[in-house]
Enzyme design. Structure first.
Site, PDB file in Angstrom:
ATOM      1  CG  ASP A 254      -2.022  -4.783  -3.394  1.00  0.00           C
ATOM      2  OD1 ASP A 254      -2.210  -4.591  -2.286  1.00  0.00           O
ATOM      3  OD2 ASP A 254      -0.920  -4.064  -3.691  1.00  0.00           O
TER       4      ASP A 254
ATOM      5  CD  GLN B 296      -2.144   2.291   0.610  1.00  0.00           C
ATOM      6  OE1 GLN B 296      -2.775   3.175   1.058  1.00  0.00           O
ATOM      7  NE2 GLN B 296      -0.656   2.057   0.712  1.00  0.00           N
TER       8      GLN B 296
ATOM      9  CE  LYS C  49       0.611  -0.402   3.218  1.00  0.00           C
ATOM     10  NZ  LYS C  49       1.614   0.471   3.024  1.00  0.00           N
TER      11      LYS C  49
ATOM     12  CB  CYS D 201       7.162   0.507  -3.679  1.00  0.00           C
ATOM     13  SG  CYS D 201       8.395   0.621  -2.094  1.00  0.00           S
TER      14      CYS D 201
ATOM     15  CG  HIS E 138       3.492  -1.737  -3.608  1.00  0.00           C
ATOM     16  ND1 HIS E 138       4.639  -2.452  -3.637  1.00  0.00           N
ATOM     17  CD2 HIS E 138       3.584  -0.793  -2.732  1.00  0.00           C
ATOM     18  CE1 HIS E 138       5.376  -2.165  -2.339  1.00  0.00           C
ATOM     19  NE2 HIS E 138       4.985  -1.095  -1.764  1.00  0.00           N
TER      20      HIS E 138
END
Length: 412
Positions: free
Chosen positions: A201, A204, A227, A367, A124
């Protein structure tokens, strides 16, 4: 799983003023943001109705209750990702801010000219731009690990890009485009053998799979509340205490100080050193409520359901001429994210036409423009699934995707 839909007011909302009835909405954009259950909205309302005061500052009982609610939320986040201590949890606005915090504090303090930072092409923008800035500022080199275009996975041959020159490896746990779950534990071992730190990261991954930062071998981990059914505007960074203590602050002012003179200042202890100004206590309480709700559903249950729906969607789309699945064709390796194109129909048109049928998906570069350029796709359509989605909704998407070329004027 359909019983959980009753926990989400949006799916039942009717706005007569604007002639909106959400009861028929097929919401397939959870990778952008999840919906919120009553329990999260109620927790935030309860905080502001009964505990609202500025945490950490007041010596009166209301402020002390607000402080306890805020610190209890920190403890909930820590346990959720199996952090060794809640003091290692820093609240941020979102994953993007968390990654910027890491880059601007640890990165700027530890990366020098001639050093290298390794990321992947599937990142991302929030896990690319901060490292671009560090490299441009410090004279370091940013290196990309590329993916196999068929499997959406990083070939092991790409791991060789991690060398003794590497100071930081920063990877998405789950790609927001390909749905790929990266082997963070294996890559972290390689990073550590070369003297680098591992940044993850987790935007997700945390909503869909169990996360254990200690087992992953991560040094830093960033995540967002929205999220995983929490409020927007709240996220968290976990970092190893020895690293956090050595890092300079990211923002200055408010409760992040210990003592200030006209010419100098000393900083509060971790985590408060990184939480300048009035904190977003109500959102932290909402994020903690969302985590408890997710845990009550069960991440194993969520993973199984996500995979089953993704398999159903991919297998259905395989039967439709001119539909192309981007990345791995195995739905069990997609973490509920299915990205696709339709020959002759622009992804923006796909999203618009499906919206006419009350189906909400995402279209664009997501993104992740470097990944799109690498795959030869300027834009794609993305359906992202969650435990509140049903087989009937997946079937409705498949049925309507099959009509897209006809709606666009093609005669197959």
């Amino acid at each position: 799983m359909n019983k959980y839909r009753n926990d989400f007011p949006l799916f039942k909302a009717i706005d007569e003023k604007n002639s909106v009835d959400n009861s028929g909405l097929v919401y397939l954009d959870t990778a952008a943001t999840a919906q919120r259950p009553y329990i999260v909205l109620n927790a935030m309302t309860h905080f502001y109705a009964t505990q609202n005061a500025n945490p950490l500052r007041g010596l009166y009982s209301l402020s002390e209750r607000a402080t306890k609610a805020y610190e209890d939320a920190r403890e909930t986040v820590a346990k959720f990702i199996n952090a060794p201590s809640s003091r290692e949890i820093i609240f941020t606005r979102n994953t993007s801010e968390g990654l910027n915090l890491i880059a601007n504090t640890y990165g700027m303090a530890n990366v020098n000219a001639g050093d290298e930072i390794v990321i992947s092409i599937m990142e991302h923008h929030s896990n690319i731009l901060p490292w671009q800035f560090v490299c441009q500022t410090k004279g370091a080199t940013l290196k990309f690990m590329y993916v196999d275009k068929e499997t959406g996975e990083i070939p092991e041959s790409e791991y060789a890009k991690i060398t003794p020159k590497t100071k930081i490896v920063s990877l998405t746990h789950v790609s927001n485009v390909l749905g790929t779950t990266n082997p963070i534990k294996k890559i972290a071992e390689i990073a550590h053998k070369n003297g680098a730190v591992m940044v993850v990261d987790g935007a997700q991954s945390t909503p869909h799979i169990k996360v254990d930062v200690q087992d992953l071998g991560a040094d830093f981990f960033a995540m967002s509340g929205h999220k995983l059914c929490g409020p927007m505007g709240i996220g968290a960074v976990w970092g190893k205490m020895e690293l956090l203590e050595a890092m300079p602050p990211f923002l200055r002012g408010g409760e992040m100080i210990e003592y200030v003179t006209e010419t100098s200042a000393t900083w509060a202890e971790v985590p408060h050193k990184f939480e300048a100004g009035t904190v977003s206590a109500g959102d932290a309480v909402g994020m903690a409520a969302a985590i408890r709700y997710i845990q009550s559903v069960g991440l194993d249950t969520i993973t199984e359901h996500d995979n089953a729906l993704a398999v159903r969607l991919i297998e259905g789309m395989k039967k439709i001429p001119h539909v192309n699945i981007v990345g791995n064709k195995d739905g069990t390796k997609r973490c509920g994210i299915v990205t696709f194109t339709v020959d002759g129909v622009h992804p923006h048109d796909i999203a618009t036409l499906l919206s006419e049928e009350n189906i909400a998906i995402r279209a664009g570069h997501h993104c992740a423009q470097p990944l799109g350029a690498y795959l030869g796709e300027t834009a794609t359509a993305r359906a992202s699934l969650y435990f509140y989605n049903t087989e009937e909704e997946i079937d409705a998407l498949i049925e309507n995707v099959a009509k897209l070329r006809e709606w666009s004027g093609f005669k197959d």
